[in-house]
Design a protein around this motif. Sequence first.
Motif, PDB file in Angstrom:
ATOM      1  N   LYS A 148       0.867  -1.173   0.000  1.00 42.43           N
ATOM      2  CA  LYS A 148       0.000   0.000   0.000  1.00 42.43           C
ATOM      3  C   LYS A 148       0.904   1.222   0.000  1.00 42.43           C
ATOM      4  CE  LYS A 148      -3.854   2.093   2.508  1.00 42.43           C
ATOM      5  NZ  LYS A 148      -4.761   1.922   3.672  1.00 42.43           N
ATOM      6  N   GLY A 149       0.952   1.900  -1.153  1.00 46.24           N
ATOM      7  CA  GLY A 149       1.872   3.029  -1.281  1.00 46.24           C
ATOM      8  C   GLY A 149       3.302   2.539  -1.163  1.00 46.24           C
ATOM      9  N   VAL A 150       4.056   3.179  -0.270  1.00 48.52           N
ATOM     10  CA  VAL A 150       5.453   2.783  -0.070  1.00 48.52           C
ATOM     11  C   VAL A 150       5.600   1.739   1.042  1.00 48.52           C
ATOM     12  CG1 VAL A 150       6.354   4.988  -0.894  1.00 48.52           C
ATOM     13  CG2 VAL A 150       5.911   4.684   1.539  1.00 48.52           C
ATOM     14  N   ARG A 151       4.500   1.367   1.669  1.00 47.09           N
ATOM     15  CA  ARG A 151       4.524   0.413   2.775  1.00 47.09           C
ATOM     16  C   ARG A 151       4.249  -0.992   2.257  1.00 47.09           C
ATOM     17  NH1 ARG A 151       4.759   3.311   7.748  1.00 47.09           N
ATOM     18  NH2 ARG A 151       5.500   1.246   8.329  1.00 47.09           N
ATOM     19  N   SER A 152       4.901  -1.965   2.870  1.00 42.30           N
ATOM     20  CA  SER A 152       4.657  -3.362   2.496  1.00 42.30           C
ATOM     21  C   SER A 152       4.943  -4.265   3.683  1.00 42.30           C
ATOM     22  CB  SER A 152       5.518  -3.773   1.297  1.00 42.30           C
ATOM     23  OG  SER A 152       6.886  -3.749   1.640  1.00 42.30           O
ATOM     24  N   GLY A 153       4.363  -5.442   3.648  1.00 44.05           N
ATOM     25  CA  GLY A 153       4.591  -6.432   4.688  1.00 44.05           C
ATOM     26  C   GLY A 153       4.401  -7.822   4.117  1.00 44.05           C
ATOM     27  N   LEU A 207      -8.035 -16.389   8.633  1.00 44.92           N
ATOM     28  CA  LEU A 207      -7.669 -15.492   7.531  1.00 44.92           C
ATOM     29  C   LEU A 207      -7.664 -14.024   7.956  1.00 44.92           C
ATOM     30  CD1 LEU A 207      -6.843 -15.213   4.589  1.00 44.92           C
ATOM     31  CD2 LEU A 207      -9.271 -15.281   3.960  1.00 44.92           C
ATOM     32  N   GLU A 208      -8.663 -13.603   8.716  1.00 46.77           N
ATOM     33  CA  GLU A 208      -8.726 -12.200   9.130  1.00 46.77           C
ATOM     34  C   GLU A 208      -7.537 -11.815  10.009  1.00 46.77           C
ATOM     35  OE1 GLU A 208     -11.523  -9.093  11.582  1.00 46.77           O
ATOM     36  OE2 GLU A 208     -12.519 -10.677  10.446  1.00 46.77           O
ATOM     37  N   ASN A 209      -7.154 -12.692  10.925  1.00 45.81           N
ATOM     38  CA  ASN A 209      -5.993 -12.418  11.770  1.00 45.81           C
ATOM     39  C   ASN A 209      -4.698 -12.429  10.967  1.00 45.81           C
ATOM     40  OD1 ASN A 209      -6.517 -12.030  14.757  1.00 45.81           O
ATOM     41  ND2 ASN A 209      -7.885 -13.740  14.286  1.00 45.81           N
ATOM     42  N   PHE A 210      -4.590 -13.351  10.032  1.00 46.70           N
ATOM     43  CA  PHE A 210      -3.411 -13.432   9.163  1.00 46.70           C
ATOM     44  C   PHE A 210      -3.234 -12.113   8.406  1.00 46.70           C
ATOM     45  CE2 PHE A 210      -1.386 -15.607   5.287  1.00 46.70           C
ATOM     46  CZ  PHE A 210      -0.182 -15.862   5.911  1.00 46.70           C
ATOM     47  N   LEU A 211      -4.301 -11.636   7.789  1.00 46.15           N
ATOM     48  CA  LEU A 211      -4.255 -10.369   7.049  1.00 46.15           C
ATOM     49  C   LEU A 211      -4.071  -9.178   7.976  1.00 46.15           C
ATOM     50  CD1 LEU A 211      -7.112 -11.228   4.557  1.00 46.15           C
ATOM     51  CD2 LEU A 211      -4.749 -10.737   3.892  1.00 46.15           C
ATOM     52  N   GLY A 224       2.573  -1.842   8.677  1.00 47.75           N
ATOM     53  CA  GLY A 224       2.341  -0.587   9.386  1.00 47.75           C
ATOM     54  C   GLY A 224       1.212   0.244   8.783  1.00 47.75           C
ATOM     55  N   ILE A 225       0.197  -0.437   8.242  1.00 48.19           N
ATOM     56  CA  ILE A 225      -0.908   0.281   7.584  1.00 48.19           C
ATOM     57  C   ILE A 225      -2.231   0.105   8.339  1.00 48.19           C
ATOM     58  CG2 ILE A 225       0.135   0.291   5.287  1.00 48.19           C
ATOM     59  CD1 ILE A 225      -1.537  -2.208   4.576  1.00 48.19           C
ATOM     60  N   GLY A 226      -2.150  -0.343   9.587  1.00 48.43           N
ATOM     61  CA  GLY A 226      -3.348  -0.526  10.395  1.00 48.43           C
ATOM     62  C   GLY A 226      -3.988  -1.881  10.166  1.00 48.43           C
ATOM     63  N   TRP A 227      -4.788  -2.316  11.137  1.00 48.67           N
ATOM     64  CA  TRP A 227      -5.396  -3.640  11.099  1.00 48.67           C
ATOM     65  C   TRP A 227      -6.197  -3.883   9.827  1.00 48.67           C
ATOM     66  CZ3 TRP A 227      -4.559  -7.859  13.958  1.00 48.67           C
ATOM     67  CH2 TRP A 227      -5.446  -8.931  13.820  1.00 48.67           C
ATOM     68  N   ASP A 228      -6.982  -2.909   9.402  1.00 42.89           N
ATOM     69  CA  ASP A 228      -7.819  -3.062   8.209  1.00 42.89           C
ATOM     70  C   ASP A 228      -7.144  -2.560   6.930  1.00 42.89           C
ATOM     71  OD1 ASP A 228     -10.006  -4.232   9.542  1.00 42.89           O
ATOM     72  OD2 ASP A 228     -10.750  -2.257  10.163  1.00 42.89           O
ATOM     73  N   TRP A 263      -5.228  -3.881   4.908  1.00 42.00           N
ATOM     74  CA  TRP A 263      -5.196  -4.859   3.812  1.00 42.00           C
ATOM     75  C   TRP A 263      -6.388  -4.697   2.876  1.00 42.00           C
ATOM     76  CZ3 TRP A 263      -9.322  -8.158   3.359  1.00 42.00           C
ATOM     77  CH2 TRP A 263     -10.115  -8.344   4.488  1.00 42.00           C
ATOM     78  N   LYS A 264      -7.469  -4.108   3.381  1.00 45.30           N
ATOM     79  CA  LYS A 264      -8.697  -4.019   2.592  1.00 45.30           C
ATOM     80  C   LYS A 264      -8.543  -3.151   1.343  1.00 45.30           C
ATOM     81  CE  LYS A 264     -11.813  -5.101   6.381  1.00 45.30           C
ATOM     82  NZ  LYS A 264     -12.871  -4.634   7.278  1.00 45.30           N
ATOM     83  N   ASP A 265      -7.623  -2.184   1.383  1.00 45.46           N
ATOM     84  CA  ASP A 265      -7.388  -1.368   0.181  1.00 45.46           C
ATOM     85  C   ASP A 265      -5.913  -1.410  -0.247  1.00 45.46           C
ATOM     86  OD1 ASP A 265      -6.484   0.168   2.287  1.00 45.46           O
ATOM     87  OD2 ASP A 265      -7.489   2.000   1.662  1.00 45.46           O
ATOM     88  N   ALA A 266      -5.248  -2.512   0.105  1.00 41.20           N
ATOM     89  CA  ALA A 266      -3.862  -2.732  -0.322  1.00 41.20           C
ATOM     90  C   ALA A 266      -3.863  -3.718  -1.489  1.00 41.20           C
ATOM     91  CB  ALA A 266      -3.037  -3.304   0.831  1.00 41.20           C
ATOM     92  N   ASP A 267      -2.771  -3.723  -2.244  1.00 38.51           N
ATOM     93  CA  ASP A 267      -2.573  -4.771  -3.240  1.00 38.51           C
ATOM     94  C   ASP A 267      -2.124  -6.019  -2.490  1.00 38.51           C
ATOM     95  OD1 ASP A 267      -3.160  -3.188  -5.511  1.00 38.51           O
ATOM     96  OD2 ASP A 267      -1.123  -2.392  -5.526  1.00 38.51           O
ATOM     97  N   ILE A 268      -2.763  -7.138  -2.773  1.00 41.34           N
ATOM     98  CA  ILE A 268      -2.439  -8.396  -2.092  1.00 41.34           C
ATOM     99  C   ILE A 268      -1.894  -9.386  -3.109  1.00 41.34           C
ATOM    100  CG2 ILE A 268      -3.313 -10.313  -0.698  1.00 41.34           C
ATOM    101  CD1 ILE A 268      -5.583  -8.468   0.231  1.00 41.34           C
TER     102      ILE A 268
END
Length: 190
Positions: free
Chosen positions: A133-138, A152-156, A165-169, A171-176
């Motif tokens: 997400k942007g310059v952040r990745s994990g 799955l929800e905990n994994f994400l 470092g993009i907050g718990w949710d 992943w919902k608007d990140a590239d996966i």
Amino acid sequence: MNTGDFNLTLEDKKALLAEARCAIEQLFGLNITPRPDLSACSEAIYAHCGAFVTLNKYGQLRGCIGQMISDRPLIETVHNMAISAARHDYRFPPVTASELSDISIEISVLSPLKRIRDISEIELGKHGIYLVKGVRSGVFLPQVATETGWDLENFLGHCARDKAGIGWDGWKDADIFIFTATVFSEDEIA
């Protein structure tokens, strides 16, 4: 490289583990482990693919560093990641020479990344995830879901919050992206 045509032989795995251990020993001027004989290895050790090297001490994580992709042969990537795991994992102090006999090495060789549109494509225990997400990745390797018992929800969520470092949710608007890994360790290949 397709995941279907990539396979590591037992000799490949032994050589990669020996290379990782030699790389760490060389940090301390030690030559305990013989250099691996690559003549019995397949061409897979020269493939350009990502890899992670994980160091465990008494069954607890002691360091883990890797690359999602690599422009170097796998044997070189493993060498470099072993040194990084021993010296540069910010979560731990550098490994010391006195710890070497207590450390077990695990290697995860990664398949190419596949971008997904729906999280239902993720198979826990089979797929690792790479969130961007942007310059952040994990990233979490496939075995993280199995080792933690997360759904799955905990994994994400943990990957988004704790790794990217993009907050718990987040992943919902990140590239996966998903990937598989061939995982092997000194403990299983003794």
